[in-house]
Write a protein that holds these residues in place. Structure first.
Motif, PDB file in Angstrom:
ATOM      1  N   ILE A   1      81.200 -41.849  45.485  1.00 13.56           N
ATOM      2  CA  ILE A   1      81.677 -43.166  45.897  1.00 13.56           C
ATOM      3  C   ILE A   1      80.686 -44.241  45.472  1.00 13.56           C
ATOM      4  CG2 ILE A   1      82.080 -44.642  47.919  1.00 13.56           C
ATOM      5  CD1 ILE A   1      83.334 -42.140  49.268  1.00 13.56           C
ATOM      6  N   VAL A   2      79.391 -43.963  45.663  1.00 15.75           N
ATOM      7  CA  VAL A   2      78.372 -44.948  45.290  1.00 15.75           C
ATOM      8  C   VAL A   2      78.220 -45.034  43.778  1.00 15.75           C
ATOM      9  CG1 VAL A   2      75.943 -45.623  45.484  1.00 15.75           C
ATOM     10  CG2 VAL A   2      77.131 -44.665  47.467  1.00 15.75           C
ATOM     11  N   THR A   3      78.024 -43.881  43.128  1.00 14.88           N
ATOM     12  CA  THR A   3      77.692 -43.902  41.701  1.00 14.88           C
ATOM     13  C   THR A   3      78.881 -44.219  40.805  1.00 14.88           C
ATOM     14  OG1 THR A   3      77.998 -41.484  41.567  1.00 14.88           O
ATOM     15  CG2 THR A   3      75.766 -42.308  42.001  1.00 14.88           C
ATOM     16  N   ASP A   4      80.089 -43.798  41.185  1.00 14.48           N
ATOM     17  CA  ASP A   4      81.264 -44.023  40.338  1.00 14.48           C
ATOM     18  C   ASP A   4      82.101 -45.226  40.759  1.00 14.48           C
ATOM     19  OD1 ASP A   4      80.457 -41.791  39.046  1.00 14.48           O
ATOM     20  OD2 ASP A   4      82.259 -40.602  39.406  1.00 14.48           O
ATOM     21  N   ARG A   5      81.876 -45.725  41.965  1.00 11.68           N
ATOM     22  CA  ARG A   5      82.682 -46.838  42.455  1.00 11.68           C
ATOM     23  C   ARG A   5      81.816 -48.072  42.746  1.00 11.68           C
ATOM     24  NH1 ARG A   5      86.046 -43.606  40.738  1.00 11.68           N
ATOM     25  NH2 ARG A   5      87.850 -42.816  41.891  1.00 11.68           N
TER      26      ARG A   5
ATOM     27  N   ILE B   1      71.169 -45.063  42.852  1.00 12.52           N
ATOM     28  CA  ILE B   1      71.185 -45.789  41.576  1.00 12.52           C
ATOM     29  C   ILE B   1      70.367 -45.027  40.533  1.00 12.52           C
ATOM     30  CG2 ILE B   1      70.540 -47.936  40.400  1.00 12.52           C
ATOM     31  CD1 ILE B   1      70.961 -49.379  43.082  1.00 12.52           C
ATOM     32  N   LEU B   2      69.229 -44.502  40.954  1.00 11.43           N
ATOM     33  CA  LEU B   2      68.375 -43.732  40.044  1.00 11.43           C
ATOM     34  C   LEU B   2      69.119 -42.513  39.501  1.00 11.43           C
ATOM     35  CD1 LEU B   2      65.584 -43.287  38.756  1.00 11.43           C
ATOM     36  CD2 LEU B   2      64.908 -42.069  40.835  1.00 11.43           C
ATOM     37  N   SER B   3      69.893 -41.849  40.349  1.00 10.12           N
ATOM     38  CA  SER B   3      70.643 -40.674  39.886  1.00 10.12           C
ATOM     39  C   SER B   3      71.685 -41.067  38.842  1.00 10.12           C
ATOM     40  CB  SER B   3      71.319 -39.969  41.067  1.00 10.12           C
ATOM     41  OG  SER B   3      72.407 -40.727  41.566  1.00 10.12           O
ATOM     42  N   LYS B   4      72.258 -42.272  38.980  1.00 16.90           N
ATOM     43  CA  LYS B   4      73.225 -42.744  37.983  1.00 16.90           C
ATOM     44  C   LYS B   4      72.520 -43.044  36.666  1.00 16.90           C
ATOM     45  CE  LYS B   4      77.296 -44.203  36.627  1.00 16.90           C
ATOM     46  NZ  LYS B   4      78.456 -43.284  36.547  1.00 16.90           N
TER      47      LYS B   4
ATOM     48  N   SER C   1      77.461 -53.510  34.254  1.00 13.82           N
ATOM     49  CA  SER C   1      77.179 -53.588  35.691  1.00 13.82           C
ATOM     50  C   SER C   1      75.746 -53.177  35.992  1.00 13.82           C
ATOM     51  CB  SER C   1      78.158 -52.704  36.462  1.00 13.82           C
ATOM     52  OG  SER C   1      79.484 -53.156  36.314  1.00 13.82           O
ATOM     53  N   LEU C   2      75.291 -52.090  35.363  1.00 11.80           N
ATOM     54  CA  LEU C   2      73.934 -51.609  35.628  1.00 11.80           C
ATOM     55  C   LEU C   2      72.880 -52.593  35.127  1.00 11.80           C
ATOM     56  CD1 LEU C   2      74.129 -47.754  35.008  1.00 11.80           C
ATOM     57  CD2 LEU C   2      73.548 -48.909  37.139  1.00 11.80           C
ATOM     58  N   ARG C   3      73.171 -53.291  34.043  1.00 11.46           N
ATOM     59  CA  ARG C   3      72.213 -54.295  33.567  1.00 11.46           C
ATOM     60  C   ARG C   3      72.078 -55.440  34.565  1.00 11.46           C
ATOM     61  NH1 ARG C   3      74.904 -53.782  27.705  1.00 11.46           N
ATOM     62  NH2 ARG C   3      73.651 -52.047  26.896  1.00 11.46           N
ATOM     63  N   GLU C   4      73.194 -55.853  35.139  1.00  9.25           N
ATOM     64  CA  GLU C   4      73.120 -56.907  36.150  1.00  9.25           C
ATOM     65  C   GLU C   4      72.387 -56.409  37.395  1.00  9.25           C
ATOM     66  OE1 GLU C   4      76.084 -59.809  38.770  1.00  9.25           O
ATOM     67  OE2 GLU C   4      76.827 -58.871  36.923  1.00  9.25           O
TER      68      GLU C   4
END
Length: 480
Positions: free
Chosen positions: A227-231, A258-261, A275-278
């Motif tokens: 839910i956190v990493t994919d959504r 976030i680190l795991s993603k 999204s990750l860059r922001e």
């Protein structure tokens, strides 16, 4: 296909007879008729020949069960168990019927069975009964919602409309591991990018916060991880709100997710990268605002480590992100980040010299053996981040020169049990600072001539100083 059709028809006729003769008389026993249909629906060929009539019968049974359970709970009668059992069997039947079968999913939704299931779940949640049969019915109803939503956007929308956010919050806080897991599965299945926007409403943010809080106590909860990493990570604004609203402990959990993603081996989509860059730029800003909290660890009497632990985890995450070409360039350009990292290195290095504390370079058993301390490796990671931010970036190389960062890095490079691999990161930093940069090379060469740079350290970097035409040059040692 004739045999499955004949058997389904016979099962429906038998179920219809039982509903008319037994159920209408208030007799919940005899769910064998439902169980027979449940068993048939285990096979795809029987699911494919199901008609609306059999689902209408299931709806009729569940409606009667709801009525009886609510009546008996209202008068504190302990005899609702058979109705819970009957409800559980109906949900098993619906679970099997909707498994990877779009026509059945649509029929079930269109006649109101999703709405009925969620209404009954509300009864299960508020019944305050300790009966195992109630818990089993609760589990089966969630499994049904998971199957009826699988690959079916209309069913997902129907569940979300009726279950968000109260049902999901109840599942996240439930003591039963299966209710917790099945509820998390339904939440993940029904949540798409459009629905993530609903979490940005202040009244709904507790659900997003609850996901991370629950994961912090059940780190094996795979659905919450997804839910956190994919959504959630597809919505930087949600991540920012969650970070601002969380406790220090839950912030650490969020940062670890976030680190795991970031460390995932599978390629990221362009949407995920954007999204990750922001998010990376936001985390850079958080580090700059909070970094001095880590200096509290130098005071032996200060046992407040949570905020310092957040800073340390932020640093770890920034190190990992700048090790990845996908995120490096945006962080190299973050205003103030490099200045803050150098300043933090200077302050921690100074704190370690002023008194004996966790920032003091040591070989002693007392500090060096405590490799579980939150600050272990902090100075080494500061130098690692400096190295990454200066990788093939002339502007940042020159900035380190003007911030007097090179002497600071070289002065920090003593063997230190509290900072494993510190020298290796320093070597990498000097390499990145001097690559195609004559000014930085000349600075280090002049420091060596004045005795301000450790010759052995330069040698370990594969560097030596030589004089040519009155100028000092930093050169690579040629391998023989």
């Amino acid at each position: 296909m004739a045999a499955p059709m004949e058997q389904m028809t016979a099962a429906r006729v038998a179920l219809d007879r039982w509903v008319r003769e037994e159920l209408e008389a208030g007799k919940p026993r005899g769910e064998d008729g439902v169980r027979r249909v449940t068993e048939l629906f285990r096979q795809a060929e029987y699911r494919e020949v199901a008609d609306e009539k059999i689902f209408t019968l299931i709806l009729q049974i569940l409606s009667r069960a709801q009525q009886e359970i609510q009546t008996q709970i209202a008068v504190s009668e302990p005899s609702a168990g058979p109705w819970f059992d009957l409800s559980a069997e109906c949900f098993r039947c619906l679970r099997n019927a909707s498994a990877q079968c779009l026509p059945n999913q649509d029929t079930i939704r269109n006649i109101g069975l999703i709405e009925k299931a969620i209404t009954l779940i509300g009864v299960f949640i508020t019944s305050n009964t300790s009966q195992e049969s109630c818990l089993v019915a609760f589990r089966c109803s969630l499994q049904f919602l998971g199957n009826v939503a699988g690959g079916n956007r209309d069913s997902q929308n129907s569940i979300w409309k009726r279950a968000f956010p109260h049902l999901f919050l109840s599942c996240l806080s439930h003591d039963d591991d299966k209710v917790f897991a099945y509820g998390s599965m339904v939440l993940y299945t029904c949540m798409d990018e459009d629905k993530i926007a609903d979490l940005l409403e202040p009244a709904n943010l507790p659900l997003a916060l609850g996901v991370v809080s629950a994961y912090s106590t059940r780190s094996d909860a795979e659905w919450l991880h997804l839910i956190v990493t994919d959504r959630f990570l597809r919505c930087p604004e949600l991540v920012k709100q969650m970070y601002a609203s969380h406790s220090h402990a839950d912030r650490i959990t969020l940062l670890e997710l976030i680190l795991s993603k970031v460390n995932e081996k599978t390629p990221l989509t362009e949407t995920e990268l954007t999204s990750l860059r922001e998010i990376a730029e936001f985390l850079s800003d958080c580090f700059q605002k909070q970094c001095r909290a880590v200096l509290k660890l130098a005071a032996p009497g200060d046992c407040e480590e949570e905020e310092a632990s957040v800073v340390i985890r932020l640093l770890d995450l920034l190190c990992e992100m700048t090790s990845d070409a996908d995120h490096l360039s945006c962080l190299q350009c973050c205003p103030g980040l490099l200045d803050t990292v150098v300043d933090t290195l200077r302050l921690t290095h100074l704190a370690g010299k002023q008194s004996k504390n966790v920032f003091t370079s040591t070989h002693s058993a007392s500090l060096g053996s405590d490799l579980t301390h939150v600050a272990v490796g902090f100075k080494a990671h500061l130098i690692r981040l400096i190295a990454n931010l200066c990788y093939k970036n002339r502007e940042n190389q020159d900035k380190i020169f003007h911030l007097d960062g090179i002497p600071l890095i070289l002065d920090s490079c003593s063997i230190d049990d509290n900072n494993p691999f510190l020298n290796q990161w320093a070597i990498y930093a000097i390499r990145n600072l001097t690559e195609f940069n004559d000014k930085n090379q000349e600075l280090i060469a002049s420091m060596e001539r004045q005795g301000l740079a450790d010759t052995s350290l330069l040698k370990s970097m594969g560097l030596h100083v030589e004089e040519r035409d009155g100028k000092l040059l930093l050169k690579s040692v040629k391998k023989t």
